[in-house]
Design a protein around this motif. Structure first.
Motif, mmCIF file in Angstrom:
data_model
loop_
_atom_site.group_PDB
_atom_site.id
_atom_site.type_symbol
_atom_site.label_atom_id
_atom_site.label_comp_id
_atom_site.label_asym_id
_atom_site.label_seq_id
_atom_site.Cartn_x
_atom_site.Cartn_y
_atom_site.Cartn_z
ATOM 1 N N LEU A 136 0.468 -1.234 0.337
ATOM 2 C CA LEU A 136 -0.118 -0.180 -0.055
ATOM 3 C C LEU A 136 1.022 1.258 -0.211
ATOM 4 O O LEU A 136 0.316 2.100 -0.542
ATOM 5 N N THR A 137 2.292 1.214 0.096
ATOM 6 C CA THR A 137 3.076 2.344 0.471
ATOM 7 C C THR A 137 3.365 2.597 -0.706
ATOM 8 O O THR A 137 4.904 3.020 -1.326
ATOM 9 N N LEU A 138 3.186 1.826 -1.872
ATOM 10 C CA LEU A 138 3.621 1.691 -3.660
ATOM 11 C C LEU A 138 4.247 2.496 -4.328
ATOM 12 O O LEU A 138 5.398 3.151 -4.742
ATOM 13 N N GLU A 139 3.699 3.928 -3.229
ATOM 14 C CA GLU A 139 3.984 5.391 -4.225
ATOM 15 C C GLU A 139 5.168 6.035 -3.813
ATOM 16 O O GLU A 139 5.900 6.673 -4.674
ATOM 17 N N LEU A 140 5.709 5.643 -2.240
ATOM 18 C CA LEU A 140 6.033 6.217 -1.808
ATOM 19 C C LEU A 140 7.261 5.010 -2.196
ATOM 20 O O LEU A 140 8.542 5.569 -2.256
ATOM 21 N N ASN A 141 7.654 4.180 -2.754
ATOM 22 C CA ASN A 141 7.919 3.607 -3.175
ATOM 23 C C ASN A 141 9.111 4.073 -4.600
ATOM 24 O O ASN A 141 10.190 3.914 -4.322
#
Length: 306
Positions: A136-141
């Motif tokens: 769910l943190t993929l944008e920050l990845n």
């Protein structure tokens, strides 16, 4: 993506029918001005509210967890389900952080494991296939990796032009450009140019170009073979890459190049990529996108799982 096809802020995007999208983006921009811990507090409560309202998604996530973690008790899975929805709420704020935060604020919350693997590949002029997954943190990845070395993302264009504009330029905040997930030639070109390509093969994309291999508690999970195809591009290394939230901020993990990968055997290679993803998800299972029907596609003759 060519310059001619870049999403642009055109006059038509200011039409009243798009005002709700602009309003929503404006509210998100204001919310991410808050201190990070306030955002996470609000996100967890928003996630619990979503769990009560989005009953169909709650059922999907619960069933996904049942399939993935048969070794857990029903009570343990329910606790994991609640934490997962709390993470869903936090992810809304994290999209805004990834798209709107300045670099200095992002750097203050990020820590990196394995940055040396990126520098080593860059010194050799190698393309980097970043084997990632749908945390769910993929944008920050993508945002955090871009602060190490700007790369190229694989994505699905949004049909709403305002959201497509915001998504594209937000994801390129610290990266180069995006390629459509159907543009295999564009992905290969990026790797041949020595770029880092963010790629997440862990969703269920149906039977086309897929094999059935183990993933968590499911022995026959449909898994695409495209990862190995990209990994075979000349002078390319495959680096596990994912981002996890903790009490202090975010940890960007960049793993060492996968040795002996790919092998040329689709089943063996898909099994290996699933093992890499599973190992990552087990570090923070509550932060994975269980709302997706990951185990939807089944072999011929098998009853539906959902």
């Amino acid at each position: 993506m060519s310059a001619e096809r870049l999403p642009r802020l055109e006059p038509r995007l200011l039409h009243p029918r798009y005002w709700p999208q602009w309003f929503g983006l404006g509210v998100l921009w204001l919310l991410v001005l808050l201190p990070w811990r306030w955002q996470m507090w609000l996100g967890r409560r928003l996630g619990r509210l979503a769990m009560r309202l989005l009953k169909s998604r709650e059922r999907i996530a619960r069933r996904s967890l049942e399939l993935a973690f048969p070794e857990l008790s029903s009570t343990e899975r329910e606790q994991l389900l609640v934490r997962n929805f709390e993470s869903v709420g936090c992810a809304i704020f994290e999209v805004g952080m990834a798209w709107f935060w300045p670099d200095w604020r992002m750097r203050a919350l990020m820590r990196i494991e394995g940055e040396e693997h990126v520098h080593a590949a860059a010194e050799q002029g190698q393309g980097m296939l970043l084997l990632s997954c749908h945390f769910l943190t993929l944008e920050l990845n993508a945002r955090c990796f871009g602060l190490v070395r700007p790369g190229v993302g694989v994505y699905r264009p949004n049909t709403n032009p305002v959201l497509e504009y915001a998504q594209y330029h937000g994801r390129c905040k610290s990266n180069k450009y995006l390629v459509d997930r159907t543009d295999v030639k564009g992905m290969i070109k990026a790797l041949r140019n020595g770029d880092a390509l963010w790629y997440a093969p862990d969703h269920d994309y149906g039977r086309h170009a897929s094999v059935f291999v183990p993933f968590f508690g499911v022995e026959q999970a449909a898994t695409i073979t495209g990862t190995a195809t990209l990994a075979r591009v000349k002078n390319t290394v495959t680096l596990p890459c994912y981002n996890i939230r903790d009490e202090h901020g975010y940890v960007l993990h960049i793993g060492a190049p996968l040795e002996g990968y790919p092998t040329g055997d689709d089943v063996a290679d898909a099994t290996r990529s699933n093992q890499v993803v599973e190992a990552a998800v087990r570090r923070a299972p509550e932060q994975y996108m269980w709302l997706h029907r990951r185990f939807k596609t089944v072999p011929e003759g098998m009853p539906p799982r959902y």
